[in-house]
Design an enzyme around this catalytic site. Structure first.
Site, PDB file in Angstrom:
ATOM      1  N   SER A 130       0.821  -1.220   0.000  1.00 42.63           N
ATOM      2  CA  SER A 130       0.000   0.000   0.000  1.00 42.63           C
ATOM      3  C   SER A 130       0.852   1.266   0.000  1.00 42.63           C
ATOM      4  O   SER A 130       1.938   1.302   0.580  1.00 42.63           O
ATOM      5  CB  SER A 130      -0.882  -0.003   1.251  1.00 42.63           C
ATOM      6  OG  SER A 130      -1.461   1.269   1.444  1.00 42.63           O
ATOM      7  N   TYR A 154      -2.029   5.213  -4.102  1.00 40.19           N
ATOM      8  CA  TYR A 154      -3.151   6.125  -3.897  1.00 40.19           C
ATOM      9  C   TYR A 154      -2.728   7.381  -4.638  1.00 40.19           C
ATOM     10  O   TYR A 154      -1.801   8.067  -4.231  1.00 40.19           O
ATOM     11  CB  TYR A 154      -3.371   6.388  -2.402  1.00 40.19           C
ATOM     12  CG  TYR A 154      -4.267   5.352  -1.751  1.00 40.19           C
ATOM     13  CD1 TYR A 154      -5.443   4.933  -2.358  1.00 40.19           C
ATOM     14  CD2 TYR A 154      -3.938   4.813  -0.507  1.00 40.19           C
ATOM     15  CE1 TYR A 154      -6.265   3.993  -1.771  1.00 40.19           C
ATOM     16  CE2 TYR A 154      -4.766   3.866   0.098  1.00 40.19           C
ATOM     17  CZ  TYR A 154      -5.926   3.471  -0.546  1.00 40.19           C
ATOM     18  OH  TYR A 154      -6.743   2.538   0.029  1.00 40.19           O
ATOM     19  N   THR A 180      -5.355   2.464  -7.181  1.00 40.08           N
ATOM     20  CA  THR A 180      -6.665   2.219  -6.567  1.00 40.08           C
ATOM     21  C   THR A 180      -7.584   3.385  -6.887  1.00 40.08           C
ATOM     22  O   THR A 180      -7.312   4.527  -6.506  1.00 40.08           O
ATOM     23  CB  THR A 180      -6.507   2.019  -5.051  1.00 40.08           C
ATOM     24  OG1 THR A 180      -5.678   0.868  -4.858  1.00 40.08           O
ATOM     25  CG2 THR A 180      -7.847   1.799  -4.369  1.00 40.08           C
ATOM     26  N   LYS A 262      -7.288  -0.865  -9.719  1.00 39.27           N
ATOM     27  CA  LYS A 262      -8.007  -1.615  -8.666  1.00 39.27           C
ATOM     28  C   LYS A 262      -9.290  -0.875  -8.293  1.00 39.27           C
ATOM     29  O   LYS A 262      -9.281   0.352  -8.129  1.00 39.27           O
ATOM     30  CB  LYS A 262      -7.094  -1.738  -7.437  1.00 39.27           C
ATOM     31  CG  LYS A 262      -7.731  -2.408  -6.220  1.00 39.27           C
ATOM     32  CD  LYS A 262      -6.678  -2.688  -5.160  1.00 39.27           C
ATOM     33  CE  LYS A 262      -7.237  -3.407  -3.938  1.00 39.27           C
ATOM     34  NZ  LYS A 262      -7.904  -2.525  -2.994  1.00 39.27           N
ATOM     35  N   HIS A 286     -13.203  -2.952  -2.431  1.00 41.14           N
ATOM     36  CA  HIS A 286     -12.369  -2.494  -1.316  1.00 41.14           C
ATOM     37  C   HIS A 286     -12.813  -3.167  -0.004  1.00 41.14           C
ATOM     38  O   HIS A 286     -12.781  -2.563   1.056  1.00 41.14           O
ATOM     39  CB  HIS A 286     -12.449  -0.969  -1.189  1.00 41.14           C
ATOM     40  CG  HIS A 286     -11.208  -0.311  -0.681  1.00 41.14           C
ATOM     41  ND1 HIS A 286     -10.380   0.432  -1.479  1.00 41.14           N
ATOM     42  CD2 HIS A 286     -10.639  -0.280   0.551  1.00 41.14           C
ATOM     43  CE1 HIS A 286      -9.369   0.932  -0.749  1.00 41.14           C
ATOM     44  NE2 HIS A 286      -9.506   0.498   0.489  1.00 41.14           N
TER      45      HIS A 286
HETATM   46  C1  FNR Z   1      -7.651  -2.151   2.779  1.00 42.84           C
HETATM   47  N1  FNR Z   1      -7.650  -2.040   1.389  1.00 42.84           N
HETATM   48  C2  FNR Z   1      -6.757  -1.197   0.761  1.00 42.84           C
HETATM   49  N2  FNR Z   1      -6.715  -1.116  -0.594  1.00 42.84           N
HETATM   50  C3  FNR Z   1      -5.794  -0.357  -1.214  1.00 42.84           C
HETATM   51  O1  FNR Z   1      -5.768  -0.309  -2.437  1.00 42.84           O
HETATM   52  N3  FNR Z   1      -4.912   0.376  -0.461  1.00 42.84           N
HETATM   53  C4  FNR Z   1      -4.903   0.363   0.890  1.00 42.84           C
HETATM   54  O2  FNR Z   1      -4.089   1.009   1.524  1.00 42.84           O
HETATM   55  C5  FNR Z   1      -5.870  -0.422   1.536  1.00 42.84           C
HETATM   56  N4  FNR Z   1      -5.938  -0.450   2.896  1.00 42.84           N
HETATM   57  C6  FNR Z   1      -6.781  -1.331   3.537  1.00 42.84           C
HETATM   58  C7  FNR Z   1      -6.758  -1.441   4.922  1.00 42.84           C
HETATM   59  C8  FNR Z   1      -7.552  -2.369   5.562  1.00 42.84           C
HETATM   60  C9  FNR Z   1      -7.488  -2.492   7.042  1.00 42.84           C
HETATM   61  C10 FNR Z   1      -8.410  -3.213   4.799  1.00 42.84           C
HETATM   62  C11 FNR Z   1      -9.263  -4.274   5.462  1.00 42.84           C
HETATM   63  C12 FNR Z   1      -8.457  -3.093   3.434  1.00 42.84           C
HETATM   64  C13 FNR Z   1      -8.527  -2.919   0.565  1.00 42.84           C
HETATM   65  C14 FNR Z   1      -7.822  -4.238   0.250  1.00 42.84           C
HETATM   66  O3  FNR Z   1      -6.763  -4.069  -0.638  1.00 42.84           O
HETATM   67  C15 FNR Z   1      -8.795  -5.255  -0.354  1.00 42.84           C
HETATM   68  O4  FNR Z   1      -9.455  -4.674  -1.443  1.00 42.84           O
HETATM   69  C16 FNR Z   1      -9.829  -5.722   0.681  1.00 42.84           C
HETATM   70  O5  FNR Z   1      -9.179  -6.000   1.904  1.00 42.84           O
HETATM   71  C17 FNR Z   1     -10.556  -6.963   0.201  1.00 42.84           C
HETATM   72  O6  FNR Z   1     -11.590  -7.308   1.080  1.00 42.84           O
HETATM   73  P1  FNR Z   1     -11.473  -8.481   2.173  1.00 42.84           P
HETATM   74  O7  FNR Z   1     -11.296  -9.770   1.430  1.00 42.84           O
HETATM   75  O8  FNR Z   1     -10.285  -8.165   3.029  1.00 42.84           O
HETATM   76  O9  FNR Z   1     -12.746  -8.420   2.940  1.00 42.84           O
END
Ligand code: FNR
Length: 388
Positions: A130, A154, A180, A262, A286
């Protein structure tokens, strides 16, 4: 290295063998139990930051939608030699799994992304880092060793900063950029608002910014000397509500790496991505953290695959918990799937070892479930493997 015929399912036997010596697994096997254990290891606000969504409707839908897709096993096929390998961005990887970008992991464990990168290297699963990580991208890449890393951007509203971040990632050895799109700004997240908690405002998860020459040049004092001003500058550059498809051309020019978008859910957005020269898309909502009430990610997958799947890579995340989920996503056309919250719970409970164990279990479950469906090579898992 991609390796054919690695029987990940054998992990099952090692767990039973430990049982013969009187040793039970230290981490619970069931997802809900693992989450419960992780909760005991985390502060309430950190737990809710990970567990929560934007409301909880899309999170629930992400899971319940999987139930509507049913595997249709075939019998008496030779499944003695199995291959979970997938080709992603032209490169063969040993398994379909990738580690999803999860920000600000220092709220989960002190070693944060470094522990996750070491676990990724242990199990040979590519990691997507990330932008809002707790350690600089160069350090995380070093911890990954020879294992593939992708860098998630980001996309800040400052082009010079965006260029600097992607060029640092390229120089560090990351193999792709993941942009993203679904987080132009943070959603209304009730659990975090309940605790009035946003870790970035405490200076957490900003390591890639505070180590960046362009970001630092925008500050009057070094980040170490003025945290408030650093956080303020970050919040000024993070949100990018004016970004449109037209901006992609400039980002495309800033790096030689393939770019993957994404957060794509609509087939027409996938087509726009392909027309803009992108290498792939990740179908994702997400993890239900952005638009509550949105379509479950798995329900969006087939439409995107049908629109662009023959011409670009389509990856998937949001709701992967079990081997059967991985198989369903692959059967619907995903080239790879991203694991999110499950590894975060492993990190919370046991750092690097916890992440590695969660990944090994998911691979074992995927391998055994695929075999029991009568499929020896994951590449042969298609929509014909689903009922209906
Ligand atoms: C994320 N996700 C996320 N996505 C991204 O592109 N950059 C990021 O910094 C983050 N940070 C983040 C923090 C936390 C705590 C979570 C739970 C999720 C989204 C992540 O990449 C992914 O899309 C989701 O976690 C998928 O869903 P599930 O399977 O974890 O429920």
């Amino acid at each position: 290295m991609a390796q054919a015929f690695t029987h990940y399912g054998n992990h099952q036997l090692s767990i039973y063998a430990q049982g013969l010596k009187g040793q039970l697994p230290t981490l619970p096997l069931r997802y809900d139990d693992l989450e419960r254990r992780a909760r005991e290891c985390l502060s309430p606000e950190a737990y809710w930051y990970v567990a929560g969504g934007a409301g909880e409707d899309s999170m629930r839908a992400n899971r319940s939608a999987f139930d509507r897709y049913r595997l249709l096993p075939r019998m008496l096929t030779d499944i003695s030699e199995r291959d979970l390998g997938r080709t992603v961005l032209g490169k063969r990887q040993a398994t379909p799994l990738m580690i999803a970008p999860l920000g600000v992991q220092e709220i989960i464990h002190d070693e944060a992304e470094l522990a996750v990168a070491r676990a990724a290297a242990e199990v040979d699963i590519p990691m997507i880092l990330s932008t809002v990580s707790s350690y600089p991208l160069e350090d995380v890449h070093q911890a990954l060793g020879a294992t593939s890393g992708w860098y998630q951007l980001y996309w800040p509203n400052d082009d010079a900063l965006a260029t600097s971040l992607v060029q640092r990632a390229e120089a560090a050895g990351y193999e792709a950029i993941v942009v993203t799109l679904d987080t132009k700004m943070l959603a209304w997240r009730e659990r975090d608002l309940d605790g009035a908690y946003l870790p970035f405002l405490q200076g957490k998860g900003l390591a890639n910014y505070t180590s960046d020459p362009v970001f630092r040049a925008g500050l009057d004092q070094a980040p170490e000397d003025d945290l408030r001003a650093t956080v303020k500058h970050w919040s000024n550059v993070f949100a990018a509500p004016a970004r449109t498809w037209n901006d992609l051309a400039r980002l495309r020019e800033a790096t030689n790496l393939p770019i993957v978008l994404k957060g794509v859910l609509h087939p027409d957005d996938a087509i726009r991505a392909r027309d803009a020269g992108m290498a792939g898309v990740i179908v994702s909502n997400h993890g239900g953290r952005q638009v509550d009430g949105s379509i479950a990610a798995i329900d969006a997958l087939a439409g995107v695959v049908d629109a662009v799947g023959s011409r670009m890579d389509v990856l998937f995340d949001s709701g992967i918990r079990h081997g059967s989920d991985v198989l369903k996503a692959v059967a619907l056309g995903a080239d790879a799937v991203l694991v999110g919250r499950p590894f975060a719970w492993g990190l919370a409970c046991a750092g690097q070892a916890g992440v590695a164990e969660v990944l090994r279990r998911l691979l074992a479950d995927t391998d055994l479930s695929m075999a029991l469906c009568g499929v020896a090579r994951l590449d042969d898992m298609t929509r014909a493997s689903l009922a209906g």
